[in-house]
Design a protein around this motif. Structure first.
Motif, PDB file in Angstrom:
ATOM      1  N   GLU A   3      52.871  75.802  28.900  1.00 32.88           N
ATOM      2  CA  GLU A   3      51.511  75.987  29.457  1.00 32.88           C
ATOM      3  C   GLU A   3      51.371  75.015  30.804  1.00 32.88           C
ATOM      4  N   ILE A   4      50.703  75.653  31.700  1.00 36.99           N
ATOM      5  CA  ILE A   4      50.216  75.021  33.001  1.00 36.99           C
ATOM      6  C   ILE A   4      49.247  73.842  32.640  1.00 36.99           C
ATOM      7  N   PRO A   5      49.221  72.702  32.888  1.00 34.25           N
ATOM      8  CA  PRO A   5      48.120  71.746  32.615  1.00 34.25           C
ATOM      9  C   PRO A   5      46.810  71.949  33.504  1.00 34.25           C
ATOM     10  N   ASP A   6      45.613  71.563  33.024  1.00 38.15           N
ATOM     11  CA  ASP A   6      44.570  71.613  33.838  1.00 38.15           C
ATOM     12  C   ASP A   6      44.265  70.682  34.748  1.00 38.15           C
ATOM     13  N   LEU A   7      43.805  70.874  36.072  1.00 33.11           N
ATOM     14  CA  LEU A   7      43.632  69.841  36.979  1.00 33.11           C
ATOM     15  C   LEU A   7      42.090  69.414  37.259  1.00 33.11           C
ATOM     16  N   ALA A   8      41.801  68.325  37.572  1.00 35.62           N
ATOM     17  CA  ALA A   8      40.441  67.868  37.633  1.00 35.62           C
ATOM     18  C   ALA A   8      40.006  68.329  39.071  1.00 35.62           C
ATOM     19  N   ILE A   9      41.000  68.640  39.896  1.00 35.71           N
ATOM     20  CA  ILE A   9      40.773  69.061  41.332  1.00 35.71           C
ATOM     21  C   ILE A   9      41.224  70.330  41.585  1.00 35.71           C
ATOM     22  N   SER A  10      40.363  71.195  42.249  1.00 32.63           N
ATOM     23  CA  SER A  10      40.647  72.625  42.522  1.00 32.63           C
ATOM     24  C   SER A  10      41.866  72.688  43.193  1.00 32.63           C
ATOM     25  N   PRO A  11      42.388  73.842  43.084  1.00 30.78           N
ATOM     26  CA  PRO A  11      43.813  74.056  44.083  1.00 30.78           C
ATOM     27  C   PRO A  11      43.048  74.587  45.269  1.00 30.78           C
ATOM     28  N   GLU A  12      41.744  74.969  45.593  1.00 31.45           N
ATOM     29  CA  GLU A  12      41.330  74.998  46.914  1.00 31.45           C
ATOM     30  C   GLU A  12      41.219  73.869  47.617  1.00 31.45           C
ATOM     31  N   LYS A  13      40.551  72.647  46.893  1.00 38.16           N
ATOM     32  CA  LYS A  13      40.611  71.355  47.517  1.00 38.16           C
ATOM     33  C   LYS A  13      42.002  70.924  47.921  1.00 38.16           C
ATOM     34  N   PRO A 114      54.556  59.833  54.582  1.00 34.38           N
ATOM     35  CA  PRO A 114      54.868  60.644  55.714  1.00 34.38           C
ATOM     36  C   PRO A 114      54.832  62.271  55.421  1.00 34.38           C
ATOM     37  N   LEU A 115      55.139  62.493  54.265  1.00 31.25           N
ATOM     38  CA  LEU A 115      55.370  63.978  54.169  1.00 31.25           C
ATOM     39  C   LEU A 115      54.225  64.430  53.035  1.00 31.25           C
ATOM     40  N   LEU A 116      53.089  64.113  53.228  1.00 29.29           N
ATOM     41  CA  LEU A 116      52.180  64.419  52.175  1.00 29.29           C
ATOM     42  C   LEU A 116      51.963  66.029  51.969  1.00 29.29           C
ATOM     43  N   SER A 117      51.733  66.614  53.164  1.00 26.49           N
ATOM     44  CA  SER A 117      51.385  68.016  52.924  1.00 26.49           C
ATOM     45  C   SER A 117      52.660  68.772  52.218  1.00 26.49           C
ATOM     46  N   ASP A 118      53.955  68.224  52.671  1.00 24.92           N
ATOM     47  CA  ASP A 118      54.828  68.978  51.943  1.00 24.92           C
ATOM     48  C   ASP A 118      54.945  68.843  50.397  1.00 24.92           C
ATOM     49  N   TYR A 119      54.557  67.471  50.206  1.00 25.57           N
ATOM     50  CA  TYR A 119      54.490  67.058  48.841  1.00 25.57           C
ATOM     51  C   TYR A 119      53.531  67.947  48.049  1.00 25.57           C
ATOM     52  N   LEU A 120      52.327  67.776  48.659  1.00 22.31           N
ATOM     53  CA  LEU A 120      51.245  68.663  47.872  1.00 22.31           C
ATOM     54  C   LEU A 120      51.406  70.134  48.038  1.00 22.31           C
ATOM     55  N   GLU A 121      52.067  70.543  48.968  1.00 18.99           N
ATOM     56  CA  GLU A 121      52.424  72.202  48.812  1.00 18.99           C
ATOM     57  C   GLU A 121      53.394  72.233  47.670  1.00 18.99           C
ATOM     58  N   ASP A 122      54.509  71.511  47.475  1.00 16.10           N
ATOM     59  CA  ASP A 122      55.311  71.926  46.431  1.00 16.10           C
ATOM     60  C   ASP A 122      54.811  71.410  45.061  1.00 16.10           C
ATOM     61  N   ALA A 123      53.966  70.444  44.966  1.00 14.55           N
ATOM     62  CA  ALA A 123      53.136  70.265  43.644  1.00 14.55           C
ATOM     63  C   ALA A 123      52.169  71.589  43.284  1.00 14.55           C
ATOM     64  N   LEU A 124      51.525  72.170  44.349  1.00 16.03           N
ATOM     65  CA  LEU A 124      50.568  73.106  43.898  1.00 16.03           C
ATOM     66  C   LEU A 124      51.329  74.326  43.730  1.00 16.03           C
ATOM     67  N   SER A 125      52.593  74.668  44.139  1.00 12.88           N
ATOM     68  CA  SER A 125      53.684  75.736  43.750  1.00 12.88           C
ATOM     69  C   SER A 125      53.810  75.621  42.459  1.00 12.88           C
ATOM     70  N   GLN A 126      53.944  74.283  41.877  1.00 15.06           N
ATOM     71  CA  GLN A 126      54.593  74.153  40.583  1.00 15.06           C
ATOM     72  C   GLN A 126      53.424  74.678  39.708  1.00 15.06           C
ATOM     73  N   PHE A 127      52.038  74.647  40.182  1.00 15.50           N
ATOM     74  CA  PHE A 127      50.960  74.961  39.564  1.00 15.50           C
ATOM     75  C   PHE A 127      50.560  76.406  39.744  1.00 15.50           C
ATOM     76  N   GLY A 128      51.477  77.293  40.429  1.00 12.89           N
ATOM     77  CA  GLY A 128      51.174  78.584  40.474  1.00 12.89           C
ATOM     78  C   GLY A 128      50.428  78.939  41.592  1.00 12.89           C
ATOM     79  N   HIS A 129      50.181  77.994  42.690  1.00  9.97           N
ATOM     80  CA  HIS A 129      49.453  78.380  43.746  1.00  9.97           C
ATOM     81  C   HIS A 129      50.197  78.158  45.127  1.00  9.97           C
ATOM     82  N   SER A 130      49.663  78.687  46.131  1.00 10.43           N
ATOM     83  CA  SER A 130      50.168  78.407  47.602  1.00 10.43           C
ATOM     84  C   SER A 130      48.646  78.047  48.290  1.00 10.43           C
TER      85      SER A 130
END
Length: 138
Positions: A3-13, A114-130
């Motif tokens: 099961e993918i955990p719930d996030l307090a922050i929306s994937p859109e944000k 330094p690579l914040l955007s890349d890290y967030l993008e990778d994490a977002l993909s682990q939650f099934g979003h891009s």
């Protein structure tokens, strides 16, 4: 983990922050602190430099500071997840550590990665979003 955990922050944000972080990540160190007042006089180099008054810096900081505490904790945990501090199965541990580390300097801390955007993008993909699914067409 099934099961993918719930996030307090929306994937859109998260997507909006990572897109703004991309604009900020491309900035370079200030090489000419006394640049010309006219952008064309300095070949527009100052646009690519990380000045304190840079709009991308200001907007990214405001976006992060505008989040509530739970959203900020999730954002830090997502950055850690994306940088490889664990996988989605370790989410509760990563988030608990981010919660313990939370303070009033979240925006400053995240903007220093330094690579914040890349890290967030990778994490977002682990939650099934891009990030692309939330981009608005022109």
């Amino acid at each position: 983990m099934d099961e993918i955990p719930d996030l307090a922050i929306s994937p859109e944000k998260v997507a909006a922050i990572l897109l703004k972080a991309r604009q900020f990540d491309v900035k370079d160190v200030v090489t000419d602190p006394d640049s010309a007042s006219n952008g064309s006089d300095d070949a527009m180099l100052s646009v690519l430099e990380d000045h304190a008054s840079d709009p991308a810096r200001t907007e990214l900081s405001a976006m992060i500071r505008g989040l509530n505490v739970d959203e900020q904790v999730d954002l830090v945990a997502l950055a850690w997840l994306g940088r490889g501090d664990g996988d989605i199965g370790d989410w509760q541990e990563i988030r608990s550590e981010a919660d313990r580390a939370h303070n009033r300097r979240t925006a400053q801390y995240l903007m220093g990665i330094p690579l914040l955007s890349d890290y967030l993008e990778d994490a977002l993909s682990q939650f099934g979003h891009s990030a692309e699914e939330f981009e608005r067409p022109l």
